[in-house]
Design an enzyme around this catalytic site. Structure first.
Site, PDB file in Angstrom:
ATOM      1  CG  ASP A  32      -1.943  -1.127   1.173  1.00  0.00           C
ATOM      2  OD1 ASP A  32      -2.220  -1.618   0.056  1.00  0.00           O
ATOM      3  OD2 ASP A  32      -2.439  -1.529   2.241  1.00  0.00           O
ATOM      4  CE1 TYR A  75       3.699  -6.981   4.394  1.00  0.00           C
ATOM      5  CE2 TYR A  75       3.707  -9.342   4.790  1.00  0.00           C
ATOM      6  CZ  TYR A  75       3.499  -8.270   3.941  1.00  0.00           C
ATOM      7  OH  TYR A  75       3.098  -8.492   2.660  1.00  0.00           O
ATOM      8  CE1 TYR A 120      -5.702  -7.351   0.454  1.00  0.00           C
ATOM      9  CE2 TYR A 120      -6.806  -9.471   0.731  1.00  0.00           C
ATOM     10  CZ  TYR A 120      -6.420  -8.409  -0.083  1.00  0.00           C
ATOM     11  OH  TYR A 120      -6.756  -8.397  -1.407  1.00  0.00           O
TER      12      TYR A 120
END
Length: 594
Positions: free
Chosen positions: A328, A399, A477
């Site tokens: 994103d 992440y 996600y």
């Protein structure tokens, strides 16, 4: 000899065929001679001895040929007039600015020319009094004009291209990373009508055979055997076999045509692929241009910050950006970066992407990107390598998420520790609400392999902020896993902790993919490419490499075997001195490009 003269007179005077086509038809009849141009043709393509010339021995014959050459050839319609084609190719190459190294010539000849060639062959057959038997074709087989023309044209092109330029074709062209394609197309205004007539006849034959209309291979095996050339149009084989009468396609006998073919040339290079990895340091930067309708939402993008510096110094038509996944616009891509590839279309010179130039392009991109985008490992790869890039999108990614509990809530350390035990956690994720307007509403199954939370000290709100490190499937996600997306992701962090959780910031710390791929064998058999840590691949990534005098072993790492490395310097004896060496394979050190 008298029979040859009779045939030549019939072809040149009655039918109106040029000298080149006359010699081809006489050669088909079986009277073989010799000529310098034809010897060159056979040297290029020994499978077709029918292109041998007939030597015109007498001055009277030469005069006769000269008097008829100015007329339009009723067989090839001036396709074999190579002077204009060679001139157009030379002009097209010059105008394109293309540097010719390896080139491939592709020819496109109107179907009308092939049909007229068959018609002339049929007329010649009738003239000679030949009759077809069940074992032979109704119309004699004459080699395709395209296959006869190619070696003649290649012979002429050797005189206008550099001596180092080499013509390639077939498998050799497919093995090369980049080939210049010279596409020569002959057009005729009557070709479209002839093709429609041929199509109608083929449809009738298809219906007669009662086969499916949408079948691509409706001709039988017997029809295929009638086509000696692999690349020859199958419909021409049906005409030769008599299944489709040529009288139904062309007027009979062959009518005189007053218009020659026109030639057009295009010069293009097959795509060249630049590969590398990019690091995105900004939280206000999309990967590709962000447009809503015609309104641009953000000024720049990762794609533009990479492509624009390349376009300013390399000559090409266009570039297509692709990568292994995407993040994103408010998510940073850190660590060693995300693998990406640039498909450069119609590159003018391969010298612009040599290894030395790739380093210069890399520096130009990094200077232009400043504190937003940096690239590394820029190099040329093959199409197969780029295909493997997209196939590798299913690999794991790491992440780091900064999470915050809702006001009035807190979580104890013991509750966070329980998250660490949830390994290989399978998620059922419905399409997030934020992207539901542009993606299919479906359930995606993703796996979180490991999670590692760590509390962040906050005097105002103790036990309410923590970081969460995750190793997950690509395509997971993460934001929706943290806050639950109104229950559309199950399980989620809120349900696991029993309190509302939201995400403040997210970073992708690494993409587990070895890219760009290694080209050729490693420089040293003792030190393979994957070394202790990614920072060793580029000396500019860490201060200890900036001054080679500080650590002599880094002057040329390829000269030092791994067994000697730990004994040379104190920094390796106690791993605690340098955290980046504690666990090189999973180090969280984030290098910054110099």
């Amino acid at each position: 000899m008298e029979e040859m003269d009779s045939i030549r007179e019939f072809l040149r005077l009655e039918v109106g065929v040029c000298a080149e086509c006359t010699n081809r038809f006489i050669s088909w009849k079986g009277h073989l001679g010799s000529s310098s141009s034809c010897e060159a043709t056979e040297a290029e393509d020994p499978e077709f001895p029918l292109t041998k010339k007939i030597r015109l021995d007498t001055a009277e014959e030469e005069k006769k040929n000269a008097s008829t050459d100015s007329a339009l050839c009723q067989s090839c319609l001036e396709v074999f007039s190579l002077e204009s084609a060679v001139e157009r190719i030379s002009c097209a190459v010059s105008e394109s600015g293309m540097e010719i190294d390896r080139y491939q010539v592709n020819l496109s000849i109107p179907t009308l020319v092939e049909l007229r060639q068959l018609a002339v062959a049929s007329q010649l057959q009738q003239r000679l009094g030949c009759s077809a038997s069940k074992e032979t074709k109704t119309i004699p087989y004459v080699p395709s004009a395209k296959k006869l023309l190619l070696p003649l044209l290649l012979q002429r092109l050797k005189g206008i291209f550099p001596a180092a330029a080499k013509a390639v074709s077939g498998p050799e062209a497919r093995e090369l990373d980049s080939v210049v394609s010279i596409n020569v197309t002959w057009d005729h205004p009557d070709d479209a009508g002839v093709c429609k007539s041929l199509q109608r006849q083929l449809v009738k034959l298809k219906q007669k055979k009662k086969l499916a209309k949408d079948s691509d291979s409706w001709w039988g095996s017997a029809d295929k055997e009638l086509c000696p050339d692999k690349g020859r149009n199958q419909s021409l084989a049906l005409i030769e076999s008599g299944q489709v009468p040529i009288q139904d396609i062309l007027a009979w006998p062959l009518p005189k045509s007053s218009q020659a073919v026109t030639c057009r040339v295009s010069v293009k290079r097959s795509a060249v692929y630049l590969a590398g990895r990019y690091v995105k340091l900004s939280r206000q930067l999309p990967q590709t241009p962000w447009l809503v309708g015609t309104v641009r939402k953000m000024e720049d993008s990762v794609e533009e910050l990479i492509v624009n510096p390349v376009k300013s110094s390399v000559r090409f038509d266009s570039a297509r950006f692709s990568s292994s996944g995407r993040e994103d616009c408010d998510v940073r891509m850190l660590g060693t970066g995300r693998p990406f590839a640039l498909e450069i279309r119609n590159l003018r010179s391969l010298a612009d992407v040599e290894p030395r130039r790739c380093k210069e392009l890399e520096r130009a991109i990094n200077e232009s990107g400043a504190d937003r985008v940096q690239v590394r490992d820029l190099c040329v790869v093959s199409r197969e390598d780029v295909n493997s890039l997209h196939k590798g999108e299913g690999r794991a990614k790491n992440y780091v998420a900064l999470c915050r509990l809702a006001d009035g809530h807190s979580v104890e350390r013991e509750s966070l520790d329980k998250i660490c035990d949830a390994q290989n956690l399978v998620l059922q994720q419905k399409t997030p609400l934020r992207v539901l307007h542009r993606r299919t509403n479906m359930v995606r199954e993703r796996t979180i392999y490991t999670m590692s939370p760590e509390m962040v000290a906050d005097l105002e709100r103790p036990n309410s902020i923590f970081t969460l490190r995750l190793r997950t499937d690509a395509g997971t996600y993460i934001k929706e896993f943290v806050h639950g997306d109104l229950g559309r992701t199950q399980p989620n962090l809120c349900s696991m902790l029993g309190v509302p959780v939201d995400i403040v910031a997210l970073d992708c710390s690494s993409v587990e993919m070895d890219w760009p791929p290694e080209r050729g064998p490693p420089a040293s058999p003792h030190i393979p490419r994957p070394q202790l840590h990614p920072i060793f691949r580029e000396p500019q990534l860490h201060p200890i490499f900036r001054d080679p005098q500080l650590h002599p072993i880094f002057r040329d790492p390829q000269l030092h075997p791994p067994s000697a490395t730990p004994q040379l310097h104190l920094i390796f004896r106690d791993p605690q001195l340098h955290p980046i060496f504690r666990d090189p394979s999973t180090s969280t050190h984030i290098p910054r490009l110099a």
